[in-house]
Enzyme design. Structure first.
Site, mmCIF file in Angstrom:
data_model
loop_
_atom_site.group_PDB
_atom_site.id
_atom_site.type_symbol
_atom_site.label_atom_id
_atom_site.label_comp_id
_atom_site.label_asym_id
_atom_site.label_seq_id
_atom_site.Cartn_x
_atom_site.Cartn_y
_atom_site.Cartn_z
ATOM 1 N N LYS A 75 -0.119 5.912 8.272
ATOM 2 C CA LYS A 75 -0.643 5.395 7.036
ATOM 3 C C LYS A 75 1.024 5.332 6.002
ATOM 4 O O LYS A 75 1.241 4.403 5.073
ATOM 5 C CB LYS A 75 -1.892 5.641 6.521
ATOM 6 C CG LYS A 75 -3.105 5.479 7.338
ATOM 7 C CD LYS A 75 -3.782 5.828 6.488
ATOM 8 C CE LYS A 75 -5.415 4.921 7.035
ATOM 9 N NZ LYS A 75 -6.807 5.377 6.237
ATOM 10 N N ASP A 111 -9.057 1.650 1.652
ATOM 11 C CA ASP A 111 -10.075 2.266 1.813
ATOM 12 C C ASP A 111 -10.591 2.701 0.630
ATOM 13 O O ASP A 111 -12.221 2.863 0.959
ATOM 14 C CB ASP A 111 -9.727 4.073 2.151
ATOM 15 C CG ASP A 111 -9.034 4.111 3.389
ATOM 16 O OD1 ASP A 111 -9.397 3.249 4.145
ATOM 17 O OD2 ASP A 111 -8.131 4.679 4.041
#
Ligand code: ATR
Length: 286
Positions: A75, A111
């Site tokens: 990420k 997220d």
């Protein structure tokens, strides 16, 4: 979607290392089928060493990718290597969703949006609060803090085993965020309207500490980003103590929505059938 040379660019990916336990292919596969879109979403296991090359190759039209998801441990690298990271991913220093625009790799992080969309769906009115407690200060915690701050929560108490990590987040996210050691947990919960567990405590049958939620507001919501098991030991305790609980599965489902829309041009809906598909898969691998 076709590009100017009539090549199919309807392939999306999930990359991580490892990726085999991911449920994202089930989620996107369900929506592709629902819309009748001729596309794909496949998991690709890429080592950290190979990831920079993978990012470069994405731009090669012959690869046929419209974008994809990135998970642990890529990420941070995805954010760094993207041509056009957005403000959300820049503040987090991490991206989980990539797509191609004008031959460039764009990046965001969904997220936090998944987290609040789950609460919006399952605990309507949750955002009429002024104080929240976030347990944990890792990557997932960052996305949650950013999202609830952006939603207007005035005071966010981050409580962590390693207090320096909580302090780093308080510095990163500004005035609304306050750092505390574990010993201060009960004190920070006083009058709070939201409790979020972002640690792995209670995951996969692991032990979880006993928590007395009674200092919180009577209508407070307790949620966990862990979704295996669906009702974690922390959620079970909160429910037994009379609080509203929201499990973490919806965060996984809702974080997938913006990516699908970018890649395939249709906005999917998180419905009960999808939720049950994932729950059945969890039961199969329990
Ligand atoms: P993620 O990116 O999934 O959030 P992470 O960065 O490894 O994962 O963060 C895990 C979080 O769970 C951290 O807040 C960690 O606390 P530390 O910062 O002190 O390591 C917390 N955590 C994990 N196991 C824990 C335990 N047994 N007790 C308390 N906190 C724990």
């Amino acid at each position: 979607m076709r590009d100017s040379r009539e090549t199919f660019v309807n392939h999306a990916f999930l990359t991580g290392y490892p990726v085999k336990h991911s449920r994202s292919p089930l989620i996107h596969g369900y929506w592709l089928k629902q819309f009748g879109i001729e596309g794909s979403y496949r998991a690709l296991e890429i080592t950290p060493e190979a990831f920079p090359d993978f990012m470069r190759q994405l731009k090669d039209e012959t690869a046929g990718f419209c974008g994809g998801n990135v998970t642990i441990p890529h990420k941070e690298a995805a954010f760094r290597l993207a041509d056009r990271p957005d403000d959300l991913s820049a503040e987090l220093g991490a991206a989980n969703t990539l797509w191609l625009e004008d031959g460039e790799v764009c990046a965001t992080n969904t997220d936090g949006r998944g987290f609040v969309a789950n609460l919006d769906e399952r605990a309507k009115g949750w955002d009429r609060i002024s104080t929240a407690v976030v347990l944990g200060a890792g990557g997932a915690s960052r996305a949650v803090i950013q999202a609830i701050r952006d939603r207007g929560v005035k005071a966010i108490h981050v409580v962590n085993r390693t207090p320096e990590r909580a302090r780093e987040l308080a510095d990163r996210f500004g005035g609304a965020v306050h750092a505390h050691p574990m010993a201060a947990l009960a004190e920070t919960m006083s009058g709070a309207g939201l409790f979020v567990n972002t640690t792995s405590l209670g995951m996969d049958g692991e032990q979880a500490p006993a928590i007395d939620f009674s200092p919180m507001a009577g209508d407070a919501v307790v949620t966990d980003i862990v979704y295996v098991p669906l009702k974690t030991p922390l959620l079970r305790q909160a429910e037994e103590q009379g609080f509203r609980i929201v499990d973490g599965l919806g965060m996984l489902l809702h974080q997938a929505v913006p990516g699908f829309e970018k890649w395939f041009g249709r906005r999917p809906v998180v419905d009960e059938t999808l939720r049950q598909i994932i729950i059945s898969d969890m039961d199969k691998h329990a």
